[in-house]
Design a protein around this motif. Sequence first.
Motif, PDB file in Angstrom:
ATOM      1  N   ARG A 100      14.193 -19.739 -46.535  1.00 38.74           N
ATOM      2  CA  ARG A 100      15.644 -19.674 -46.540  1.00 38.74           C
ATOM      3  C   ARG A 100      16.175 -21.094 -46.366  1.00 38.74           C
ATOM      4  O   ARG A 100      15.676 -21.874 -45.567  1.00 38.74           O
ATOM      5  CB  ARG A 100      16.139 -18.777 -45.419  1.00 38.74           C
ATOM      6  CG  ARG A 100      15.465 -17.398 -45.435  1.00 38.74           C
ATOM      7  CD  ARG A 100      15.999 -16.535 -44.318  1.00 38.74           C
ATOM      8  NE  ARG A 100      15.200 -15.337 -44.143  1.00 38.74           N
ATOM      9  CZ  ARG A 100      15.263 -14.279 -44.939  1.00 38.74           C
ATOM     10  NH1 ARG A 100      16.079 -14.279 -45.958  1.00 38.74           N
ATOM     11  NH2 ARG A 100      14.525 -13.214 -44.710  1.00 38.74           N
ATOM     12  N   SER A 148      19.215 -16.528 -54.248  1.00 36.42           N
ATOM     13  CA  SER A 148      20.490 -15.966 -53.823  1.00 36.42           C
ATOM     14  C   SER A 148      20.263 -15.006 -52.662  1.00 36.42           C
ATOM     15  O   SER A 148      19.123 -14.609 -52.357  1.00 36.42           O
ATOM     16  CB  SER A 148      21.135 -15.214 -54.985  1.00 36.42           C
ATOM     17  OG  SER A 148      20.382 -14.037 -55.293  1.00 36.42           O
ATOM     18  N   GLN A 149      21.346 -14.604 -52.035  1.00 37.62           N
ATOM     19  CA  GLN A 149      21.253 -13.637 -50.945  1.00 37.62           C
ATOM     20  C   GLN A 149      20.659 -12.320 -51.438  1.00 37.62           C
ATOM     21  O   GLN A 149      19.827 -11.715 -50.762  1.00 37.62           O
ATOM     22  CB  GLN A 149      22.642 -13.387 -50.341  1.00 37.62           C
ATOM     23  CG  GLN A 149      22.655 -12.410 -49.167  1.00 37.62           C
ATOM     24  CD  GLN A 149      21.898 -12.933 -47.952  1.00 37.62           C
ATOM     25  OE1 GLN A 149      21.783 -14.148 -47.765  1.00 37.62           O
ATOM     26  NE2 GLN A 149      21.383 -12.027 -47.145  1.00 37.62           N
ATOM     27  N   ARG A 157      16.890 -12.742 -51.816  1.00 43.24           N
ATOM     28  CA  ARG A 157      16.196 -12.744 -50.519  1.00 43.24           C
ATOM     29  C   ARG A 157      16.113 -11.334 -49.950  1.00 43.24           C
ATOM     30  O   ARG A 157      15.095 -10.946 -49.364  1.00 43.24           O
ATOM     31  CB  ARG A 157      16.916 -13.685 -49.544  1.00 43.24           C
ATOM     32  CG  ARG A 157      16.761 -15.167 -49.894  1.00 43.24           C
ATOM     33  CD  ARG A 157      17.112 -16.061 -48.717  1.00 43.24           C
ATOM     34  NE  ARG A 157      18.498 -15.917 -48.305  1.00 43.24           N
ATOM     35  CZ  ARG A 157      19.491 -16.660 -48.754  1.00 43.24           C
ATOM     36  NH1 ARG A 157      19.264 -17.591 -49.666  1.00 43.24           N
ATOM     37  NH2 ARG A 157      20.722 -16.482 -48.304  1.00 43.24           N
ATOM     38  N   GLU A 158      17.187 -10.567 -50.121  1.00 44.13           N
ATOM     39  CA  GLU A 158      17.169  -9.185 -49.631  1.00 44.13           C
ATOM     40  C   GLU A 158      16.160  -8.338 -50.409  1.00 44.13           C
ATOM     41  O   GLU A 158      15.492  -7.474 -49.834  1.00 44.13           O
ATOM     42  CB  GLU A 158      18.567  -8.582 -49.726  1.00 44.13           C
ATOM     43  CG  GLU A 158      19.548  -9.177 -48.717  1.00 44.13           C
ATOM     44  CD  GLU A 158      20.964  -8.663 -48.901  1.00 44.13           C
ATOM     45  OE1 GLU A 158      21.194  -7.871 -49.853  1.00 44.13           O
ATOM     46  OE2 GLU A 158      21.838  -9.043 -48.101  1.00 44.13           O
TER      47      GLU A 158
END
Length: 207
Positions: free
Chosen positions: A4, A20-21, A24-25
């Motif tokens: 991150r 991107s978020q 990562r999720e």
Amino acid sequence: MPQRGMQTAPDQKKPLAQLSQDQREFLDRALRVNQAGELAATLIYTAQTPPLLQSHPNLRSLMKHMYDQEAGHFATFNKLLAKHRVRPTAMYPVWKAAASILGWSTGVMGREASMACTEAVETEIGNHYNGQVRELFRWMQEIKSRGEEVDPELEELINTLKRIRDEELEHLDHAVENDAKQAQPYAPLTNVIRYGCRGAIWISERV
């Protein structure tokens, strides 16, 4: 898996891509599900092997080989969860019980049912890993098309998933070679297991 908040190293010609978020999720969910699935696989073989070997001692080396590979997969995902601070699924106790019951019951039913269980589980797991590999490979291609540097950890993760997928599909082949399709009743048994795997994957991604 990319860290991150990755920074561009000063000596790099290309900027190091950041996820991107949403990406990562996705990776968090993927690692959580994979770890839970490999836990279940080790428990299925652990419960399945004793009753199965009572009537088919010739399968000892095969069962050990498949268990050892699953244990290696489980260890890999344990390390990845710890490294990237991904929480395990809250359904751990439920999956542990369900996997043990499934392993013991199919082991008691005999060789064909045990192998049908392996075939069904590995079919779903193989498809699941294939989906993850395709998604991560797509990210890698998009990163390259933007002229950015692919994080080596992303490439390493793709290779790890491909290796584990291939070993899981090897188990499927072993199951078919050992008369998985001769199990009675084959279709109801494998369908229940496959739908159960899909449900467990869906829940583990979210809980």
